[in-house]
Design a protein around this motif. Structure first.
Motif, mmCIF file in Angstrom:
data_model
loop_
_atom_site.group_PDB
_atom_site.id
_atom_site.type_symbol
_atom_site.label_atom_id
_atom_site.label_comp_id
_atom_site.label_asym_id
_atom_site.label_seq_id
_atom_site.Cartn_x
_atom_site.Cartn_y
_atom_site.Cartn_z
ATOM 1 N N ALA A 1 0.813 -1.223 0.000
ATOM 2 C CA ALA A 1 0.000 0.000 0.000
ATOM 3 C C ALA A 1 0.842 1.268 0.000
ATOM 4 O O ALA A 1 0.321 2.356 -0.277
ATOM 5 C CB ALA A 1 -0.946 0.000 1.199
ATOM 6 N N GLY B 1 -0.469 3.718 2.354
ATOM 7 C CA GLY B 1 -1.903 3.555 2.546
ATOM 8 C C GLY B 1 -2.205 2.251 3.256
ATOM 9 O O GLY B 1 -1.334 1.626 3.865
ATOM 10 N N THR B 2 -3.424 1.811 3.176
ATOM 11 C CA THR B 2 -3.846 0.540 3.763
ATOM 12 C C THR B 2 -4.896 -0.104 2.867
ATOM 13 O O THR B 2 -5.661 0.609 2.202
ATOM 14 C CB THR B 2 -4.453 0.742 5.168
ATOM 15 N N PRO C 1 -6.116 0.056 -2.504
ATOM 16 C CA PRO C 1 -5.912 0.548 -1.139
ATOM 17 C C PRO C 1 -6.406 1.987 -1.005
ATOM 18 O O PRO C 1 -6.703 2.659 -1.997
ATOM 19 C CB PRO C 1 -4.395 0.452 -0.968
ATOM 20 N N THR C 2 -6.468 2.453 0.207
ATOM 21 C CA THR C 2 -6.913 3.823 0.475
ATOM 22 C C THR C 2 -5.887 4.534 1.346
ATOM 23 O O THR C 2 -5.108 3.903 2.076
ATOM 24 C CB THR C 2 -8.275 3.837 1.179
ATOM 25 N N ARG C 3 -5.934 5.882 1.249
ATOM 26 C CA ARG C 3 -5.028 6.706 2.051
ATOM 27 C C ARG C 3 -5.704 8.062 2.228
ATOM 28 O O ARG C 3 -6.059 8.724 1.241
ATOM 29 C CB ARG C 3 -3.687 6.862 1.343
ATOM 30 N N TRP D 1 -5.345 11.336 -0.081
ATOM 31 C CA TRP D 1 -4.598 10.988 -1.283
ATOM 32 C C TRP D 1 -5.481 10.185 -2.235
ATOM 33 O O TRP D 1 -6.397 9.476 -1.814
ATOM 34 C CB TRP D 1 -3.353 10.160 -0.935
ATOM 35 N N PHE E 1 -5.542 7.173 -5.101
ATOM 36 C CA PHE E 1 -4.803 6.039 -5.646
ATOM 37 C C PHE E 1 -4.697 6.182 -7.162
ATOM 38 O O PHE E 1 -5.698 6.379 -7.856
ATOM 39 C CB PHE E 1 -5.519 4.733 -5.294
ATOM 40 N N TRP F 1 0.474 7.227 -5.277
ATOM 41 C CA TRP F 1 -0.519 8.132 -4.720
ATOM 42 C C TRP F 1 -0.350 9.542 -5.285
ATOM 43 O O TRP F 1 0.769 10.014 -5.493
ATOM 44 C CB TRP F 1 -0.404 8.202 -3.196
ATOM 45 N N ASP G 1 -3.774 16.958 2.233
ATOM 46 C CA ASP G 1 -2.736 16.588 3.193
ATOM 47 C C ASP G 1 -1.581 17.559 3.015
ATOM 48 O O ASP G 1 -0.928 17.603 1.963
ATOM 49 C CB ASP G 1 -2.270 15.154 2.929
#
Length: 679
Positions: free
Chosen positions: A451, A454-455, A478-480, A483, A485, A517, A547
């Motif tokens: 990731a 991310g996760t 995945p996500t962050r 941000w 993807f 990202w 961010d």
């Protein structure tokens, strides 16, 4: 002339006069006999004995005479704790013999040893034999072409044999006859072994239980708590005979225990040695079904499979359900389950149970624990469905050729020391496959979806070259927070190869893909003042990242009016720019600004739609009254070129202060137009 039929009847009656008669229901009688002559008379005319004959003493005649049951008749022979030694017992066509023992002490024993000629121990061609109760039966063919129990050289086909109760049966065929089943060239007929019967059957070239030489196994069902040991040399332990005998239909279930062995060219369970014609024929595995809680050991040697084809025979089909324990192995060139030497694999469906399949790695270089025998390349099919487990023991190799897919959600285990050579695909869940212990290669790949900030990070092991063939699911993106993807790359910093990973992406090695990202951005657009027709409208634009770690976005912003780009500018060091809508046209418009990043650090974004009104709106006109300054109305003397038109002698024209005017000709149009312009 002598009337032989009368003499025969007289002899039978004379023999029975010395017998003890017991009343049976329906005014029938049962004969209790002490002599062989009386017994022969009961076999010759069962009705005269009430259909039941009981030994009151040991009767020993040896192989010097035979017992022949009349065609179409039925007889119950109760050993009643005594021994009967005789030559062959021959059942006439359509007859039925039941052998039982009603005693409570030591069980009686029937020994049938064919004296010579064509005799089986007990000949059952076209007839029915039932051995039940506590009876002990030993049946041996002396002639090479006959079965121990079943067909003989003159009538090689077996009829129907049922072994049940607590009976103990031992049957030995001649060289070409089955232990129980067909004689030479005779099919196995129907053999049922159930309840608590214990059976041992053996032959040289015929099956232990099944077909004689050249013949198929027939229909064999072993169930309940029966215990069976069946052995052959060139035929199958259970199934077909030597030289082309297919396996027939074999069902083993209940709590039965079975040990079936071929010591030479046949399968443990399945086909005998194929006929070595060009190409070879027969010797195929037939249809084998194992279920319940049965325990089965099937052993082939030299060129036969454990379960499946004899030498040069294909594997047939095997279905395992319930919770049996099955061991199928060979010590030669065949598969554990599948084809014999030079035999194609069969169709194997494991829906339950613990199944161990073993070929000989050091002895056979191309055979498979399940699949083809040595020298063949056709695997067949294999499905392992939960809760089934397939074990590959020490010295065995499961070979999955290219193009073959092992399906299911069951388990593949090491027993230990087995090996899997996977050039195809195995769809079983990774957690169910002991791939490390099995040394499962080469199609065994770990794809890690890192990731990269991310996760979640996800690792997927696949036993195939694509996720689709390996029945694996591509993880969700995945996500962050803050941000966007943007895809996968072979390098964490994005300097490697971009990868659009799908279920059909080809994999050839372990690999790690890194999420890329772009900082999520927000684009704000604020027009300066009110929009006025004919004038420029500046729009202040600010772009910032959600961010703050991502810094101030770089790139360009583009102004769209009604979906059409009208201006583009580069963001300054503060993420700002001014865009201009030049020469605003009258009416309502939709304004939007789109941000395009100059690097992968930021994600694109766009402002919300902004609706602007330049000048007063156009009303919808329905009459000829003064307007309010819009095209086609009076009041301000505004004129929109092209909206004054004529379509002939009669038409509709939009005119200031007049609404919709019905015109009579082109001249009227001209006048109206000129009047509009003077104002």
């Amino acid at each position: 002339m002598i009337n032989t039929s009368r003499l025969t009847r007289f002899s039978a009656v004379a023999a029975l006069t010395a017998a003890t008669w017991t009343a049976l229901p329906g005014n029938a009688f049962a004969a209790n006999v002490t002599t062989y002559a009386a017994l022969q008379a009961a076999f010759t005319n069962p009705a005269s004995a009430g259909g039941v004959v009981t030994l009151d003493a040991d009767v020993v005649q040896g192989g010097n005479a035979d017992l022949s049951l009349a065609a179409g008749s039925s007889l119950v022979l109760d050993l009643s704790g005594h021994s009967l030694d005789t030559g062959s017992i021959k059942l006439g066509s359509g007859s039925k013999l039941t052998v039982t023992d009603s005693s409570v002490g030591a069980a009686g024993t029937l020994t049938a040893l064919a004296a010579s000629g064509d005799g089986a121990g007990i000949s059952v061609d076209g007839a029915t034999l039932l051995i039940e109760g506590r009876a002990v039966v030993h049946a041996t063919a002396r002639q090479s072409t006959a079965a121990g129990i079943g067909g003989d050289s003159r009538h090689p086909e077996n009829g129907s044999v049922t072994l049940t109760g607590h009976a103990h049966v031992r049957a030995a065929g001649g060289q070409f006859g089955a232990g129980i089943g067909g004689g030479d060239h005779g099919a196995g007929g129907t053999v049922t072994i159930n309840d608590h019967a214990t059976v041992t059957a053996a032959s040289t070239d015929g099956a232990g239980i099944g077909g004689g030489d050249y013949a198929a196994g027939g229909t064999i069902h072993i169930t309940d708590s029966a215990h069976v040991t069946a052995t052959s040399g060139a035929g199958a332990g259970i199934g077909g005979g030597y030289w082309g005998g297919d396996g027939g239909a074999v069902t083993i279930d209940g709590a039965a225990t079975v040990h079936a062995t071929s010591t030479g060219r046949g399968a443990g369970i399945g086909g005998g040695q194929a006929a070595l014609t060009s190409p070879p024929t027969g010797g195929n595995g037939g249809t084998v079904a194992i279920g319940g809680s049965a325990g089965v050991v099937a052993e082939g040697s030299y060129i036969g499979a454990g379960i499946g084809g004899g030498g040069n025979g294909a594997g047939g089909s095997l279905t395992v359900t319930g919770h049996p324990i099955v061991v199928a192995k060979t010590t030669g060139y065949g598969a554990g389950i599948g084809g014999g030497y030079h035999g194609a694999g069969g169709h194997v469906l494991l829906d339950g149970g613990m199944v161990t399949a073993a070929n000989r790695e050091h002895y056979s270089h191309t055979s498979s624990a399940v699949g083809m025998g040595d020298g063949d390349t056709t695997f067949g099919s294999l499905a392992v469905n939960s809760p089934a487990t397939l074990e590959i023991p020490e010295g065995a190799v499961l070979r999955v050729p290219a193009g073959i897919i092992v399906t299911g959600n069951g388990s593949l285990h090491d027993a230990p020391g087995g090996t899997v050579v996977n050039d195809g695909a195995i769809q079983l869940p990774t957690a169910n496959v002991q791939w490390q212990l099995l040394g499962l290669l080469p199609h065994n790949y770990l794809v890690t979806f890192n990731a990269n900030g991310g996760t979640p990070t996800t690792a997927v092991r696949v036993f195939a070259t694509t996720f689709a063939e390996g029945a694996r699911t591509v993880p969700a993106d995945p996500t962050r927070a803050g941000w966007d993807f943007e895809g996968w790359n072979t390098k964490a910093d994005g300097s490697g190869q971009s990868v659009h990973f799908t279920a059909n992406t080809v994999i050839s090695a372990d690999e790690t893909l890194y999420a890329q990202w772009g900082a999520a951005t927000v684009t704000e657009a604020v027009p300066r003042g009110k929009a006025k027709p004919g004038q420029d409208l500046p729009v202040d634009v600010t772009v910032h990242a959600l961010d703050a770690v991502a810094g101030i976005p770089h790139g360009t912003v583009t102004l769209y009016i009604d979906g059409k780009a009208v201006a583009t500018a580069t963001l300054d060091a503060h993420g700002r720019a001014v865009l201009t809508y030049p020469h605003v046209t009258r009416g309502e418009h939709v304004l939007r600004v789109v941000y395009t990043p100059s690097g992968r650090e930021w994600g694109p974004s766009r402002s919300p739609e902004i609706r602007i009104q330049a000048g007063k709106p156009y009303p919808t006109q329905h009459g000829g009254h003064p307007g309010n300054g819009h095209p086609g109305t009076g009041g301000q003397g505004w004129h929109r070129p092209g909206h004054l038109a004529s379509t002939g002698p009669t038409g509709l024209v939009e005119a200031a202060g007049l609404g919709l005017l019905s015109l009579l000709g082109g001249l009227a149009s001209l006048r109206v137009g000129r009047r509009f312009r003077r104002r």
